[in-house]
Motif scaffolding. Sequence first.
Motif, PDB file in Angstrom:
ATOM      1  N   ALA A  99     -26.922  26.466   2.997  1.00  0.00           N
ATOM      2  CA  ALA A  99     -25.941  25.665   2.261  1.00  0.00           C
ATOM      3  C   ALA A  99     -24.535  26.034   2.727  1.00  0.00           C
ATOM      4  CB  ALA A  99     -26.077  25.909   0.756  1.00  0.00           C
ATOM      5  N   ILE A 100     -23.606  25.115   2.524  1.00  0.00           N
ATOM      6  CA  ILE A 100     -22.205  25.355   2.877  1.00  0.00           C
ATOM      7  C   ILE A 100     -21.385  25.461   1.590  1.00  0.00           C
ATOM      8  CG2 ILE A 100     -20.158  24.414   4.021  1.00  0.00           C
ATOM      9  CD1 ILE A 100     -22.035  23.000   5.980  1.00  0.00           C
ATOM     10  N   VAL A 101     -20.599  26.513   1.502  1.00  0.00           N
ATOM     11  CA  VAL A 101     -19.698  26.706   0.364  1.00  0.00           C
ATOM     12  C   VAL A 101     -18.272  26.508   0.879  1.00  0.00           C
ATOM     13  CG1 VAL A 101     -18.859  28.317  -1.384  1.00  0.00           C
ATOM     14  CG2 VAL A 101     -21.278  28.364  -0.698  1.00  0.00           C
ATOM     15  N   GLU A 102     -17.608  25.480   0.379  1.00  0.00           N
ATOM     16  CA  GLU A 102     -16.238  25.216   0.819  1.00  0.00           C
ATOM     17  C   GLU A 102     -15.252  25.658  -0.252  1.00  0.00           C
ATOM     18  OE1 GLU A 102     -13.254  21.601   2.203  1.00  0.00           O
ATOM     19  OE2 GLU A 102     -15.427  21.336   2.412  1.00  0.00           O
ATOM     20  N   VAL A 103     -14.433  26.636   0.102  1.00  0.00           N
ATOM     21  CA  VAL A 103     -13.412  27.134  -0.831  1.00  0.00           C
ATOM     22  C   VAL A 103     -12.206  26.203  -0.756  1.00  0.00           C
ATOM     23  CG1 VAL A 103     -11.977  29.083  -1.500  1.00  0.00           C
ATOM     24  CG2 VAL A 103     -14.221  29.496  -0.464  1.00  0.00           C
ATOM     25  N   VAL A 104     -11.801  25.700  -1.914  1.00  0.00           N
ATOM     26  CA  VAL A 104     -10.703  24.734  -1.991  1.00  0.00           C
ATOM     27  C   VAL A 104      -9.619  25.294  -2.906  1.00  0.00           C
ATOM     28  CG1 VAL A 104     -10.086  22.355  -2.504  1.00  0.00           C
ATOM     29  CG2 VAL A 104     -12.408  22.885  -1.789  1.00  0.00           C
ATOM     30  N   MET A 203     -23.875  20.978  -0.164  1.00  0.00           N
ATOM     31  CA  MET A 203     -22.489  21.456  -0.239  1.00  0.00           C
ATOM     32  C   MET A 203     -22.138  21.893  -1.659  1.00  0.00           C
ATOM     33  SD  MET A 203     -19.495  21.828   1.339  1.00  0.00           S
ATOM     34  CE  MET A 203     -19.288  20.728   2.753  1.00  0.00           C
ATOM     35  N   ILE A 204     -21.491  23.038  -1.744  1.00  0.00           N
ATOM     36  CA  ILE A 204     -20.922  23.498  -3.008  1.00  0.00           C
ATOM     37  C   ILE A 204     -19.418  23.660  -2.798  1.00  0.00           C
ATOM     38  CG2 ILE A 204     -20.792  25.386  -4.682  1.00  0.00           C
ATOM     39  CD1 ILE A 204     -23.706  25.986  -4.109  1.00  0.00           C
TER      40      ILE A 204
END
Length: 366
Positions: A99-104, A203-204
């Motif tokens: 999984a991909i964790v995108e920090v925003v 995606m998270i």
Amino acid sequence: MSLTAGIVGLPNVGKSTLFNAITKKNILAANYPFATIDPNVGVVTVPDKRLEYLNNLYLPKSLVPTTYEFTDIAGLVKGASSGEGLGNKFLSHIREVDAIVEVVRCFEDKNIIHVENTVDPIRDIEIINVELILADLEVVENRLGRIGKKAAMSKDKDMIKEAELLEKLKEALLQNLPLRRINLDEDELKLIKAFNLLTLKPMIYMANISEEDLLNDGNEYVDMVRGYASSENASVITVCAKMESELAELSDEDKELFLQDLGINESGLDKLIYATYDLLGLATYFTAGSDECRAWTFKKGMKAPECAGIIHSDFERGFIRAEVMSYDDLELCGDEKTVREKGRMRLEGKDYEMQDGDICHFRFNV
């Protein structure tokens, strides 16, 4: 099976702070210390109070939790697909994750300059998404270049089907659509599984907020991220990277007290782990005894022999049956002997679908 997630994000959104907090996190079991595989990979244990209960009940020589592997994906910046930053070097890492964790970034702070000069989480998300889309487009076009003409001239049904699917993917990518937004059936997903396409990965979005916003419900930036995520069936969790960094320095007891004082039930890292498990359809079974109590991660829907194979391939190859009790029954009865006396211990065969919280002893013969 260890869970792996790649953490991405633009500069100055809190990604490095968050990753550093993760890599400082202490591990519950002395025999399973935090490990740094290389400078940008960290492993932490998955928190599970059921394993703590088993440890207190069986008093085993060793306690082994299941693990979560984080990879800090460096070099993913605007223009990465065309060579900016570290260019395509990030691909070798990110293609292998579950999984991909995108920090925003969802906070204002004049002392922390945003790479795009203003705080706009949707713009940031789309910058990252475009780079992932362009990386996938390159893979799809390269594959089409190899088989496209052959498929047109061939009567090979499998090749024709693959070429048609690749054209469908290419069209979506050219419209800037992540592939997780289009409907693909199981057969189509099997056809392209080997390509490890990035925009197909779950995606998270991790909304990094300020300490002030931790206790407040209203954050317009977080609301924007949630609205965007709902369009692609992605998850959103809120986290304060600065606070996670402080928590990482505390003992488990002090951490719990710290969270209680703030009125927070769990840390951002724990929320991330649980959200990923839910998104990927994962669950946990246990093996328990005086020598070892251990947690094992499996995908929901797996049968008993497959789950036995997670321990060792011989267990699956020579599977006879599984002796199973549920964690809830064990907790209710108080010990294994009472579980047996009440007839709650079961013998399950090859077609048994494993359930979260099953405690198993596998019988096999090789």
